[in-house]
Design a protein around this motif. Structure first.
Motif, PDB file in Angstrom:
ATOM      1  N   HIS A   4      -5.168   2.946   6.362  1.00 34.59           N
ATOM      2  CA  HIS A   4      -5.778   2.763   4.944  1.00 34.59           C
ATOM      3  C   HIS A   4      -4.507   3.153   4.023  1.00 34.59           C
ATOM      4  N   VAL A   5      -4.263   2.239   3.458  1.00 29.54           N
ATOM      5  CA  VAL A   5      -3.299   2.232   2.165  1.00 29.54           C
ATOM      6  C   VAL A   5      -4.150   2.828   0.471  1.00 29.54           C
ATOM      7  N   ASP A  44      -5.031  10.205  12.072  1.00 30.19           N
ATOM      8  CA  ASP A  44      -3.941  10.665  12.738  1.00 30.19           C
ATOM      9  C   ASP A  44      -2.957  10.711  12.055  1.00 30.19           C
ATOM     10  N   VAL A  45      -2.383  10.271  11.535  1.00 34.37           N
ATOM     11  CA  VAL A  45      -1.521  10.555  10.219  1.00 34.37           C
ATOM     12  C   VAL A  45      -1.691   9.816   9.025  1.00 34.37           C
ATOM     13  N   ASP A 129       0.467   5.453  19.482  1.00 36.64           N
ATOM     14  CA  ASP A 129      -0.280   6.620  19.554  1.00 36.64           C
ATOM     15  C   ASP A 129      -0.855   7.383  18.391  1.00 36.64           C
ATOM     16  N   ILE A 130      -1.164   6.262  17.198  1.00 36.53           N
ATOM     17  CA  ILE A 130      -1.663   5.920  16.744  1.00 36.53           C
ATOM     18  C   ILE A 130      -3.055   5.391  16.145  1.00 36.53           C
ATOM     19  N   ASN A 131      -4.465   5.961  16.002  1.00 38.45           N
ATOM     20  CA  ASN A 131      -5.686   4.820  16.000  1.00 38.45           C
ATOM     21  C   ASN A 131      -6.003   4.606  14.131  1.00 38.45           C
ATOM     22  N   LYS A 132      -5.760   5.577  13.362  1.00 40.69           N
ATOM     23  CA  LYS A 132      -5.354   5.903  11.752  1.00 40.69           C
ATOM     24  C   LYS A 132      -4.908   6.622  11.307  1.00 40.69           C
ATOM     25  N   VAL A 133      -3.972   5.780  10.131  1.00 38.85           N
ATOM     26  CA  VAL A 133      -3.056   6.352   8.930  1.00 38.85           C
ATOM     27  C   VAL A 133      -3.771   6.288   7.948  1.00 38.85           C
ATOM     28  N   LEU A 134      -3.265   7.313   7.078  1.00 37.20           N
ATOM     29  CA  LEU A 134      -3.514   6.902   5.460  1.00 37.20           C
ATOM     30  C   LEU A 134      -2.007   7.328   4.810  1.00 37.20           C
ATOM     31  N   LEU A 135      -1.786   6.248   4.162  1.00 41.32           N
ATOM     32  CA  LEU A 135      -0.412   6.187   2.941  1.00 41.32           C
ATOM     33  C   LEU A 135      -1.168   6.722   2.015  1.00 41.32           C
ATOM     34  N   ILE A 136      -0.042   7.288   1.000  1.00 34.75           N
ATOM     35  CA  ILE A 136      -0.433   7.277  -0.676  1.00 34.75           C
ATOM     36  C   ILE A 136       0.907   6.796  -0.585  1.00 34.75           C
TER      37      ILE A 136
END
Length: 184
Positions: A4-5, A44-45, A129-136
């Motif tokens: 998600h960005v 996750d991150v 090792d990451i399933n879901k990420v958010l970038l802001i």
């Protein structure tokens, strides 16, 4: 991996100043903008641009996040915080004619920004090792990510509307990319 960005919310820029690396404040009632955002809680991150306009969003949601310089907006150098109309024509016209490879005065070219952003992107999508990420981050960074995923000409990147406070969702599965949503 689902990425998600999100672009930071609207800035307070009534004089239409050029900004990228510069700290441009969010609009005065920015917390009201934050309340309208649809943000998941199960990342996750979470990684943010170090710009305050991005970190404020992460802080509002009380996220445990890290920052990465490569997620900053374009460095406009000597043009930062100048009104667009006050930038000398002999500086800005060459950039208007070739914004991809011409450096802004004291700043970076779009190709240099692309190298910076893609360094981050390649590192991110290699993680197993990451399933879901958010970038802001910022509109320019999001457009460069989409340009990489969709492989359209860099000259066309401004054809994509990236709204303030809205997400792009990208699915990565064994090296195959799928843009699931834009401006949600």
């Amino acid at each position: 991996m689902e990425i998600h960005v999100i672009r930071h919310t609207a800035v307070d820029n009534p004089e239409n100043r050029c900004y990228g690396f510069a700290e441009m404040p969010l609009r005065k009632d920015f917390t009201e903008d934050f309340k309208t955002l649809e943000i998941d809680r199960d990342y996750d991150v979470i990684i943010s641009s170090p710009s305050q306009r991005c970190r404020l969003l992460a802080d509002f949601f009380k996220f445990d996040y890290q920052t990465d310089e490569r997620l900053r907006e374009m460095n406009f150098g000597n043009w930062e915080m100048k009104k667009w109309t006050d930038i000398p024509e002999d500086e800005i016209n060459p950039w208007y004619q070739d914004f991809v490879s011409v450096k802004t005065s004291g700043g970076e070219s779009l190709l240099e920004m692309q190298t910076r952003v893609l360094s981050f992107w390649q590192e991110l999508i290699q993680k197993k090792d990451i399933n879901k990420v958010l970038l802001i981050t910022h509109a320019g960074v999001i457009r460069l990510i989409l340009q990489t995923v969709l492989q359209f000409p860099l000259e066309n990147m401004f054809s994509i509307q990236i709204d303030y406070g809205r997400k792009v969702i990208i699915q990565v599965n064994e090296g195959v990319f799928s843009v699931k949503k834009v401006n949600v």
